[in-house]
Design an enzyme around this catalytic site. Structure first.
Site: not given
Ligand code: NAD
Ligand code: ZN
Length: 405
Positions: A74-76, A96-97, A126, A129, A132, A140, A144, A204, A399
């Protein structure tokens, strides 16, 4: 899935340090023992992960040890590996995925048993809390998301080590390892018939994007929805818009190669901010007669977050932030955008409660109500995990499934 490799995990007997190979039938024999197995260690920011023999301690109170079968990137994970906009914590086992099988459980664990098929989740439940107990929250108090903690809650220690030196955990999950130890509140038990090489992406990316739309943005039938970022999370958000009956789904991305792919996910129109001189929120307002009804931001870029908010229609528009921002990012907009009755929200894990809700989302896939296959663009063996990073950094993959065996 190719021919299975020989198991690479060993039991390390505390007294003798003798290494013994595990056969599946002997799984229970590893309970209470240190397991030595392969894990991909991030030693330094931005440097390729190194496959190492890592000692994995037995699970302690309210913990479970899981044999990971499939994990995906994942990008995270990439942000915390690069550590450009996030705090550096190294050496660390990212990931994490994933999907796996419980190998053994620690003291006090009654909800899971060895052999259960499970999905680890970066945020937990949990069940005691205020969050939850609330129907509205998945934040949580105890479990969290915590991106900077590299140790287990029970004793503030790591369960991973190499020659006695600790290797830190990531998001409480650390799935880039053949075995990992996770708090029981971050492990969802799922239907054992569900294919782990597919449903692992629900732990995720899929649930995050899908839930951001169906649980948080809640578009009405016939409405317009803008999705910023067409990676797996954004396309799962688009899938949420499609099943909610949105009539226009506008995909926004700076990578034009995403557009063709996104058609399979019901995205009806595309806007590349780079093709326009004016801000993308103005472009969207023009093509939608004042703004979209809902927007979901899945980029992690703060400017895209601001655009995603400012592109929703006044009076009723709702924007939902999902992307993980740079640690110093500041969201700036004119307060009048709120006075004009726009709403800004944010979510982790699409507001799903990981233990209570995830098994049901897996069932929806089993009942063919949800498609996961189209999110899976690449697959590599564990030994080639660094390729998954390359694919994501080049914007080629949605993915990439990493096969542990
Ligand atoms: P990814 O890299 O596969 O996709 C991100 C997309 O955003 C890409 O296609 C990229 O070209 C595009 N992008 C980047 N900057 C941009 C901009 N300024 N304008 C338009 N498009 C833009 O990533 P992913 O795995 O799909 O994750 C996406 C986001 O979600 C990441 O920031 C990740 O950390 C976040 N995330 C958050 C949670 C949550 O629970 N909140 C969970 C998982 C992932
Ligand atoms: Zn993720």
């Amino acid at each position: 899935m190719g021919t299975p490799r020989k198991p690479t995990a060993y039991i390390l007997h505390k007294e003798s340090s003798e290494k013994k190979q595990i056969k599946p039938t002997e799984m229970a024999a590893t309970a209470g023992q240190v397991i030595v197995c392969k894990a991909a260690v991030a030693w330094e920011a931005g440097k390729p992960l190194v496959l190492e023999d890592v000692e994995v301690a037995p699970p302690q109170k309210m913990e479970v040890r899981i044999k990971i079968l499939y994990t995906s990137l994942c990008h995270t994970d990439v942000y915390f590996w690069e550590a450009k906009g996030q705090n550096p914590v190294f050496p660390r086992i990212l990931g994490h995925e994933a999907g796996g099988i419980v190998e053994s459980v620690g003291e006090g664990v009654t909800d899971l048993a060895p052999g259960d098929h499970v999905l680890p989740v970066f945020t937990g439940e949990c069940k005691e809390c205020a969050h939850c107990k609330s129907e509205e929250s998945n934040m949580c108090d105890l479990l969290r998301i915590n991106t900077d903690r590299g140790v287990m809650l029970h004793d503030a220690k790591s369960r991973f080590s190499i020659s006695g030196n600790p290797i830190y955990h990531f998001l409480g999950t650390s799935t880039f390892s053949e075995y990992t130890v996770i708090h029981v509140g971050c492990v969802a038990k799922i239907n054992p018939l569900a294919p782990l090489d597919k449903v692992c992406i629900m732990s995720c990316g899929f649930c995050t994007g899908f839930g951001a739309t169906v649980n948080v943005a809640k578009p009405k039938r016939g409405s317009s929805v803008a999705i910023f970022g067409l990676g797996a999370v954004g396309l799962a958000a688009a899938e949420g818009a499609r099943v909610s009956g949105a009539s226009r789904i506008i995909g926004v991305d700076i990578n034009p190669s995403r557009f063709e792919q996104a058609k399979k996910f019901g995205v009806t129109e595309f806007v590349n901010p780079k093709d326009h001189k004016k801000p993308v929120q103005e472009v969207i307002a023009e093509i939608t007669d004042g703004g979209v009804d809902r927007s979901v931001e899945c980029t992690g870029n703060v400017d895209a977050m601001i655009s995603a908010f400012e592109c929703v229609h006044d009076g009723w528009g709702v924007a939902v932030l999902v992307g993980v921002p740079h640690k110093e990012a500041v969201f700036k907009t004119h307060p009048v955008n709120f006075l004009n009755e726009r709403t800004l929200k944010g979510t982790f894990f699409g507001n799903f409660k990981p233990l209570s809700d995830l098994p049901g989302v897996v069932e929806k896939y089993m009942n063919k109500e949800l498609e996961l296959e189209k999110f899976i663009t690449h697959e590599v063996p564990f030994s080639e995990i660094n390729k998954a990073f390359d694919y994501m950094l080049k914007g080629e993959s949605l993915r990439c499934i990493i096969r542990m065996e």
